[in-house]
Design a protein around this motif. Structure first.
Motif, PDB file in Angstrom:
ATOM      1  N   GLU A 499       0.741  -0.942  -0.364  1.00 50.99           N
ATOM      2  CA  GLU A 499       0.166   0.198   0.125  1.00 50.99           C
ATOM      3  C   GLU A 499       1.297   1.042  -0.021  1.00 50.99           C
ATOM      4  OE1 GLU A 499      -3.562   2.674  -0.043  1.00 50.99           O
ATOM      5  OE2 GLU A 499      -3.371   0.354  -0.080  1.00 50.99           O
ATOM      6  N   ASP A 503       1.055   4.679  -2.816  1.00 49.94           N
ATOM      7  CA  ASP A 503       0.782   5.604  -2.742  1.00 49.94           C
ATOM      8  C   ASP A 503       2.174   6.594  -2.993  1.00 49.94           C
ATOM      9  OD1 ASP A 503      -1.066   5.033  -1.942  1.00 49.94           O
ATOM     10  OD2 ASP A 503      -1.261   5.304   0.115  1.00 49.94           O
ATOM     11  N   ARG A 917      -0.974   3.102   4.262  1.00 47.77           N
ATOM     12  CA  ARG A 917      -1.506   4.970   3.926  1.00 47.77           C
ATOM     13  C   ARG A 917      -0.784   5.963   4.303  1.00 47.77           C
ATOM     14  NH1 ARG A 917      -6.836   3.483   3.441  1.00 47.77           N
ATOM     15  NH2 ARG A 917      -6.079   2.037   1.401  1.00 47.77           N
TER      16      ARG A 917
END
Length: 925
Positions: A499, A503, A917
């Motif tokens: 993740e 990102d 995240r």
């Protein structure tokens, strides 16, 4: 007639069916059926998109009897309830304009006992296949041979009812029909064995009953084909003249085609090495006028139009296409339009190509998958040698590297190598070259060897990278800059790294063990989530409110309500996140403490841990994420109260600094740290643990030195069903599938579906402090993990409850009474004795019957460092430690005093995603 290319010429088969061209899709194993052989939706879609331009699609082999599956995920035609699913495949193919042909078979002695519940496979004679570890089968009786022929007939009838245009009798690949014809596997002295004429009786009888069924129930042009292997290596074995004898006999009765089962269209003899003549040429020269009227199908190595035309030019009437149809669903359209194709599959295109997940993981397809992402690593080109030490093996491998890719992995010549190891090496080498990474799935049954090889390749990459830095004038010991450092490579760490990378962060994973996977790889049951799309598709009515309440109750109301709310709310999105990353958990069961089916697991009902790690690692390999194995974090560094990196130490005791604004700790719990367990729970001294040896709580200590607070450290869960000699966890899915717990006295003693702490306490209260988990073959068939336990050798089994009781040294009458009473509760769907309300799925009345002795073991530590809902680590005063994040079992508060089965996988994925995240966003600030 087409004058441009013969492949588009139509062909009228002997019984009247017309194929619009000379191209057929070969029958290829997909391993995509449900546990009982029924058809899955993705299998229907798989065939639909590949049909159309092809003249016919031959659907993968269907087993005709429940002792017949030769591989996991095989589809079946052994009962009428299989007809609807098969009909969907036939309709999908025919709706696109191709003929639909179904291949039928029985695996015979090639069937592994674990695929049939530990039972003994059957064959013409009690002669094991000539391969390492092969099981000696049971010889079929004369009556059973007659019954087997009838079962083939029943299968043909079902294929007709399902709407297929024809069947292909599978008399190849050393399966049962070939076993009857082979002098190696058939040593019978009755009418079915002995002379070549007698050995031919069985395949002829199968063809005869096929004709009878077609005459009674199908149209006049119903297609009947026969697949054969021209030769066997065994001595005695089938030779080419034997094959011609059988094919002549079959042709006299009537066939629409014969299908050569060979690896290459123009393959020569595998026993007469001095003769280079392609077998098809020998066949054409020696066949009779009767056999010459039967069209031939060739298969093997067809990728482009020229390959297909070559096959026809050499005398085949039809050409079957295998792997090319997997890689290119529209293969026929492409080659008709003169495209030149290369046999590989883009690693990011599984869903776009409609390739089912089990087939994607099958070795045949895995070998074609190519990582199309660009690696950010820089290697010094050259050959780097490393040692492999696994068990008694001490070998050397040479890893050849280009600037950004592994180009070869080779073993130093060693005459002592056995065939098993060479096969393991070849398979693993291929996986690593395709992935351009050592982080690939281990070889089943050779885990230690696999991990040693992977470690050696990983070392070679590290050595080369270091050499490249030096060559460029850099200092390999200088601090290295990242955005995010992830400590730990279990499910939480991998999800966080993926993740964060997606990102925009530059990420590195630091793992103290020699392999990726952590404790997650040992997980068995599944992942809990409520109100998911997969529940809705199955008609399961669930609510997040019920999930919250049951988890809170299971945790004895000690759960952190803010974290628990986040956990419950984000669980469905986490299921979708996994699916978006090609890790689909769409089968659903139940665990203790839950009120409805919400435990998501793989479609084949296998253990979730290995499936999850395998999928996450494939995603890891598709991204520019560095991994450091055998590397411990000595310290998390901070400056002005904020995290600024880590100090790491590798297996050679070399240290270096990794700079980063964000550090995610995902190191798991401390169940394998006996001293730490006993510190918080002295009464657990001496208990075995289900955890891997790296679960020592090291991450908790790292964060405590930064000032992190902790919560619930004394809350340590013992799992009730642990096999004590191996510390192997017996999945809660077995009880969730309908199993019961029975004492040595032969009696149930508690609600099996209560929470783990309560069930464990009741087992410990028994005089022997252990119990038996007992189930029947219905439970086994619905839970793939059971076959694994049988294969590992700690399952007692018997055909009847009475015989099982004898093996368990248990009172037969007591066990029979217990089963009868439980079965009564199933019938009335109410447990009068212990109030069990879930997983009363079916009576335990179908043999064989199985039992595993179990007792509790240390399984999960609910306590850990404190975090907020963003996964930011909090200090002892509840304040955020800037740049420090944590996810998974290293944290506390989510599960309270007791973790519900299936909530750990949910925990690591939900909060792993969140950590990645938020850590990436913080690093970019």
């Amino acid at each position: 007639m087409n004058t441009l290319t013969p492949i588009l010429n139509p062909l009228t088969l002997p019984r009247g069916a017309v194929l619009k061209n000379r191209l057929v899709m070969a029958p290829m194993t997909t391993c995509t059926g449900f546990y009982d052989g029924t058809v899955t939706r993705e299998l229907v879609d798989y065939y639909r998109v590949r049909a159309g331009t092809l003249g016919a699609v031959i659907v993968e082999c269907c087993f005709i009897d429940n002792l017949g599956p030769a591989f996991p995920g095989a589809i079946a035609i052994d009962s009428d309830n299989k007809i609807p699913g098969l009909a969907r495949i036939a309709e999908a193919i025919k709706s696109r304009g191709s003929k639909a042909i179904l291949q039928i078979y029985h695996g015979g002695r090639m069937v592994e006992p674990e695929l049939i519940g530990g039972r003994t496979p059957v064959a013409p004679s009690a002669i094991a296949a000539p391969r390492e570890g092969a099981t000696t089968p049971r010889a079929l009786t004369g009556d059973e041979v007659d019954m087997m022929i009838t079962k083939f007939g029943d299968a043909v009838n079902r294929a007709i009812k399902a709407g297929f245009d024809g069947v292909e009798i599978h008399g190849a690949n050393t399966y049962l029909i070939q076993q009857f014809y082979s002098p190696h596997s058939n040593r019978r002295e009755d009418q079915w064995g002995g002379s070549r004429e007698n050995r031919a009786r069985f395949p002829l009888a199968v063809l005869e009953i096929t004709h009878k069924m077609a005459a009674r129930f199908a149209s006049a042009d119903f297609i009947i084909g026969y697949r054969f292997s021209p030769e066997e290596l065994e001595v005695p074995g089938i030779r080419f003249d034997d094959t011609l004898y059988l094919l002549e006999k079959l042709a006299e009765r009537g066939l629409d085609y014969v299908h050569f089962s060979v690896g290459q269209l123009l393959r020569s003899s595998i026993v007469e090495h001095q003769d280079p003549t392609p077998l098809i040429e020998k066949y054409l020269a020696q066949r009779s006028p009767t056999l010459a009227k039967v069209p031939t199908i060739g298969v093997g190595g067809v990728v482009n139009k020229s390959d297909a035309e070559l096959g026809l030019a050499h005398g085949y009437d039809l050409v079957a296409i295998g792997k090319a149809c997997i890689a290119y669903p529209d293969w026929a359209d492409r080659i008709i339009n003169n495209q030149t194709l290369e046999l590989f599959i883009d690693s990011t295109q599984r869903e776009a190509l409609t390739i089912p997940e089990p087939l994607w993981r099958f070795s045949l397809v895995d070998a074609m998958i190519r990582d199309t992402s660009t690696s950010g690593r820089k290697y010094k080109p050259g050959v780097f040698q490393e040692k492999v030490e696994a068990e008694a093996l001490k070998l050397k491998i040479n890893v050849t590297l280009d600037t950004d890719r592994i180009t070869d992995i080779a073993l130093e010549q060693d005459d002592s190598l056995d065939v098993d190891f060479t096969t393991t090496f070849d398979t693993l080498r291929n996986r690593m070259l395709v992935a351009n990474s050592p982080y690939v799935d281990a070889i089943t049954g050779a885990t230690t060897q696999s991990e040693a090889l992977k470690k050696a390749v990983s070392r070679a990459l590290a050595t080369s990278s270091k050499a490249q830095v030096i060559e460029e004038g850099g200092n390999p010991e200088a601090p290295q800059q990242y955005d995010v450092v992830v400590i730990g490579s279990g499910g939480a760490g991998l999800a966080a790294a993926i993740e964060a990378c997606d990102d925009g962060a530059r990420v590195v994973i630091v793992e103290k063990m020699a392999t990726i996977g952590g404790n997650t790889i040992k997980a068995s049951v599944g992942m809990n989530a409520a109100e998911t799309r997969f529940q809705k598709l199955k008609g399961i009515h669930d609510s997040k409110t019920a999930f919250y309440d049951e988890t809170l109750k299971g945790g004895k109301f000690k759960n952190n309500p803010v974290l628990l709310k986040e956990f419950v709310e984000l669980a469905p999105a986490a299921i979708d996140w996994l699916a978006d990353h090609h890790i689909v958990l769409d089968d659903i069961t139940i665990t203790g403490g839950m009120g409805t089916d919400r435990t998501h697991r793989p479609a084949d009902r296998s253990a979730v841990g290995g499936f999850l790690i395998s999928g996450l690692v494939k995603n890891l390999n598709n991204r520019n994420i560095d991994v450091m194995l055998d590397t411990s974090v000595a310290e998390i560094l901070s400056e002005n109260g904020a995290v600024c990196g880590v100090k790491v130490v590798n297996e050679y005791n070399d240290s270096r600094i990794l700079l980063a604004k964000s550090v995610i700790v995902a190191t798991g719990g401390f169940s394998a740290n006996r001293e730490m367990v006993v510190k918080y729970r002295p009464e657990l001294d001496g208990f075995v643990t289900t955890n891997h040896k790296g679960a020592t709580g090291s991450g908790i200590g790292l964060l405590q030195r930064l000032g992190a607070g902790t919560v619930d450290m004394q809350e340590i869960q013992i799992h009730p069903t642990v096999e004590q000699t191996t510390s192997y966890l017996i999945s809660e899915s077995i009880r969730g599938g309908g199993a019961i717990l029975v004492s040595q006295a032969g009696q149930r003693f508690f609600n099996e579906m209560e929470t783990r702490d309560k069930v464990s306490a009741q087992i410990i209260a028994l005089p022997e402090k252990s119990a038996w988990i007992i189930f029947d073959d219905q439970v086994r068939r619905n839970n793939k993990a059971a076959d694994e336990y049988i294969a590992k050798g700690f399952v007692e089994q018997a055909d009847t409850p009475e015989a099982l009781a004898v093996k368990l040294n248990m009172d037969q009458n007591a066990l029979l009474a217990t089963l009868a009473r439980y079965n009564q509760f199933v019938a009335q769907q109410h447990d009068d004795d212990f109030g069990r309300q879930t997983a009363l799925r079916h009576p335990l009345n179908e043999g064989p019957f199985y039992a595993i002795r179990i007792a509790p073991g240390v399984h999960h530590t609910m306590g850990g460092v404190t975090i907020n809902p963003d996964t930011a680590v909090l200090n002892a005063d509840g304040e955020v430690i800037p740049g420090a994040w944590a996810a998974g079992e290293v944290t506390g508060g989510i599960h309270g005093a007791n973790r519900i089965g299936g909530n750990a996988i949910a925990d690591i994925i939900i909060f792993g995603i969140l950590a990645g995240r938020h850590a990436a966003a913080y690093a970019r600030r």
